[in-house]
Design an enzyme around this catalytic site. Structure first.
Site, PDB file in Angstrom:
ATOM      1  N   LYS A 281     -14.692 -38.668   9.469  1.00 45.69           N
ATOM      2  CA  LYS A 281     -14.195 -39.922   8.873  1.00 45.69           C
ATOM      3  C   LYS A 281     -15.223 -40.471   7.902  1.00 45.69           C
ATOM      4  O   LYS A 281     -16.422 -40.113   7.961  1.00 45.69           O
ATOM      5  CB  LYS A 281     -13.883 -40.978   9.952  1.00 45.69           C
ATOM      6  CG  LYS A 281     -15.047 -41.402  10.857  1.00 45.69           C
ATOM      7  CD  LYS A 281     -15.977 -42.460  10.307  1.00 45.69           C
ATOM      8  CE  LYS A 281     -17.101 -42.815  11.270  1.00 45.69           C
ATOM      9  NZ  LYS A 281     -18.241 -43.470  10.680  1.00 45.69           N
TER      10      LYS A 281
ATOM     11  N   ASP B   7     -16.493 -45.438  18.214  1.00 42.09           N
ATOM     12  CA  ASP B   7     -15.684 -44.766  17.185  1.00 42.09           C
ATOM     13  C   ASP B   7     -14.679 -43.778  17.776  1.00 42.09           C
ATOM     14  O   ASP B   7     -13.839 -43.251  17.053  1.00 42.09           O
ATOM     15  CB  ASP B   7     -16.590 -43.986  16.214  1.00 42.09           C
ATOM     16  CG  ASP B   7     -17.324 -44.904  15.243  1.00 42.09           C
ATOM     17  OD1 ASP B   7     -17.033 -46.115  15.236  1.00 42.09           O
ATOM     18  OD2 ASP B   7     -18.185 -44.403  14.507  1.00 42.09           O
TER      19      ASP B   7
HETATM   20  P1  ATP Z   1     -23.040 -42.017  15.197  1.00 42.58           P
HETATM   21  O1  ATP Z   1     -22.577 -43.176  14.396  1.00 42.58           O
HETATM   22  O2  ATP Z   1     -22.331 -41.890  16.525  1.00 42.58           O
HETATM   23  O3  ATP Z   1     -24.538 -41.867  15.292  1.00 42.58           O
HETATM   24  P2  ATP Z   1     -22.924 -39.984  13.180  1.00 42.58           P
HETATM   25  O4  ATP Z   1     -21.666 -39.569  12.521  1.00 42.58           O
HETATM   26  O5  ATP Z   1     -23.927 -40.671  12.337  1.00 42.58           O
HETATM   27  O6  ATP Z   1     -22.463 -40.798  14.417  1.00 42.58           O
HETATM   28  P3  ATP Z   1     -23.134 -37.584  14.753  1.00 42.58           P
HETATM   29  O7  ATP Z   1     -23.007 -36.398  13.870  1.00 42.58           O
HETATM   30  O8  ATP Z   1     -21.982 -37.938  15.593  1.00 42.58           O
HETATM   31  O9  ATP Z   1     -23.636 -38.786  13.854  1.00 42.58           O
HETATM   32  O10 ATP Z   1     -24.445 -37.349  15.648  1.00 42.58           O
HETATM   33  C1  ATP Z   1     -25.193 -38.391  16.183  1.00 42.58           C
HETATM   34  C2  ATP Z   1     -26.132 -37.882  17.281  1.00 42.58           C
HETATM   35  O11 ATP Z   1     -25.356 -37.432  18.387  1.00 42.58           O
HETATM   36  C3  ATP Z   1     -26.997 -36.702  16.887  1.00 42.58           C
HETATM   37  O12 ATP Z   1     -28.330 -37.038  17.213  1.00 42.58           O
HETATM   38  C4  ATP Z   1     -26.546 -35.547  17.741  1.00 42.58           C
HETATM   39  O13 ATP Z   1     -27.608 -34.762  18.228  1.00 42.58           O
HETATM   40  C5  ATP Z   1     -25.821 -36.209  18.907  1.00 42.58           C
HETATM   41  N1  ATP Z   1     -24.628 -35.450  19.384  1.00 42.58           N
HETATM   42  C6  ATP Z   1     -24.203 -35.328  20.636  1.00 42.58           C
HETATM   43  N2  ATP Z   1     -23.072 -34.611  20.717  1.00 42.58           N
HETATM   44  C7  ATP Z   1     -22.738 -34.278  19.459  1.00 42.58           C
HETATM   45  C8  ATP Z   1     -21.659 -33.548  18.893  1.00 42.58           C
HETATM   46  N3  ATP Z   1     -20.698 -33.007  19.645  1.00 42.58           N
HETATM   47  N4  ATP Z   1     -21.631 -33.425  17.565  1.00 42.58           N
HETATM   48  C9  ATP Z   1     -22.596 -33.992  16.797  1.00 42.58           C
HETATM   49  N5  ATP Z   1     -23.640 -34.670  17.276  1.00 42.58           N
HETATM   50  C10 ATP Z   1     -23.728 -34.823  18.602  1.00 42.58           C
END
Ligand code: ATP
Length: 305
Positions: A11, A136
């Site tokens: 998203k 989210d």
């Molecule tokens: P958020 O706002 O939740 O931080 P984001 O989109 O910025 O989301 P994500 O790619 O979801 O970031 O990853 C955030 C953190 O979650 C990372 O440090 C990652 O190691 C951890 N994580 C745990 N499970 C997952 C997963 N299935 N996919 C991606 N990251 C994950």
């Protein structure tokens, strides 16, 4: 035994307002979510017991802290199912990019296990589990163009779904959402009457853009958290706007920037200009609510022997 193959979409936040800190410590938000067709591939394979997660990305944990594994454990606890599952994730969504990869994976596991194990959780049951996993996650049960209120977990689809091209710029930096919010807290003054998203939604209903009203309240704190991102921001914005973007913004807490384009040609031109400037970018399309839901019936969700 049957396994399930699922596409887990990313998203962007077209706009994000932080209204204040709630009594429970979370932030009161107003945000506009939009799914795009950049996706991780997830395969759920039944196994006799336990939850095992495998992922090909070095920054994603492969233990019980992975959000997809947490989703599976939560389903097992809640439904008292004793069956196990292996979750394989092929990561294409940049990690820590504000593109919701982890939350999307978690929602897909909820939806996928509901089908695989024939649980009949229904929208209420799924939502109840999703809110426990993250603010989210409920949005990814729905997809499309949607308004997120409260912690972002109260989600309402917009009547006018956006069809556009999104040029995503991945600066290759991982930004922690928790740290960005912590920075913001120091200077947050409650402002219940912010109305940029309200203006945008009313303009959209009239049929005109309204993108100029949108803003991301997390941007300044995200740039403080990642100074190396600040150095690139001006350049990214300038290229996107010069190529004709209707909106250029940081997604969530970053680090991904994106530009929204009404036509494919301008979007491709923007990607080429970004590549010339040494920046990694890709062109994605928005997914409407209908397309997102349809995908669950067709290519998004495939059963194989
Ligand atoms: P958020 O706002 O939740 O931080 P984001 O989109 O910025 O989301 P994500 O790619 O979801 O970031 O990853 C955030 C953190 O979650 C990372 O440090 C990652 O190691 C951890 N994580 C745990 N499970 C997952 C997963 N299935 N996919 C991606 N990251 C994950």
């Amino acid at each position: 035994m049957k396994s399930l193959r699922i596409r887990s979409y990313a998203k962007v936040n077209l706009g994000l307002e932080v209204l204040g800190v709630r009594e429970d410590g979370y932030h009161e938000l107003r945000t506009l979510f939009q799914t795009v067709d950049l996706a991780d591939e997830i395969v759920l394979r039944p196994q006799a017991k336990g939850v095992r997660v495998l992922c090909d990305h070095p920054l994603v944990p492969q233990d019980g802290t992975n959000l997809a594994a947490r989703a599976a454990e939560l389903v097992r606890r809640y439904t008292r199912v004793t069956k196990g599952v292996e979750i394989r994730i092929a990561k294409r969504i940049p990690v820590g990019g504000g593109l919701g990869g982890g939350s999307s994976n978690a929602a897909c596991v909820l939806l996928g296990l509901d089908r695989l194990w024939k649980l009949g959780l229904g929208p209420d049951g799924l939502h109840r589990l999703a809110v426990k996993l993250g603010a989210d996650v409920p949005y990814f049960l729905l997809g499309g163009t949607a308004l997120g209120l409260a912690r972002g977990d109260e989600v309402y689809p917009l009547r006018r779904q956006i069809r556009a091209y999104i040029v995503l710029v991945d600066p290759g930096i991982s930004v922690s959402t928790a740290r960005v919010f912590a920075r913001l807290d120091g200077r947050l003054t409650p402002r219940e009457n912010s109305n940029s998203i309200y203006y945008f939604v009313s303009r959209q209903l009239e049929g005109s853009g309204g993108y100029r009203f949108l803003q991301n309240d997390l941007e300044e704190a995200a740039l403080e958290e990642a100074p190396e991102l600040r150095a690139q921001t001006g350049r990214i914005r300038a290229v996107l706007l010069r190529a004709g973007a209707s909106l250029s913004a940081l997604s969530g807490s970053g680090s991904s920037y994106f530009g929204l384009f009404e036509d494919a040609r301008s979007a491709r031109r923007a990607r080429a200009a970004l590549a010339d400037a040494g920046l990694r970018a890709l062109v994605a399309r928005t997914l409407t609510l209908e397309q997102y839901r349809g995908a669950w019936g067709r290519y998004r969700y495939r059963l194989s022997q």
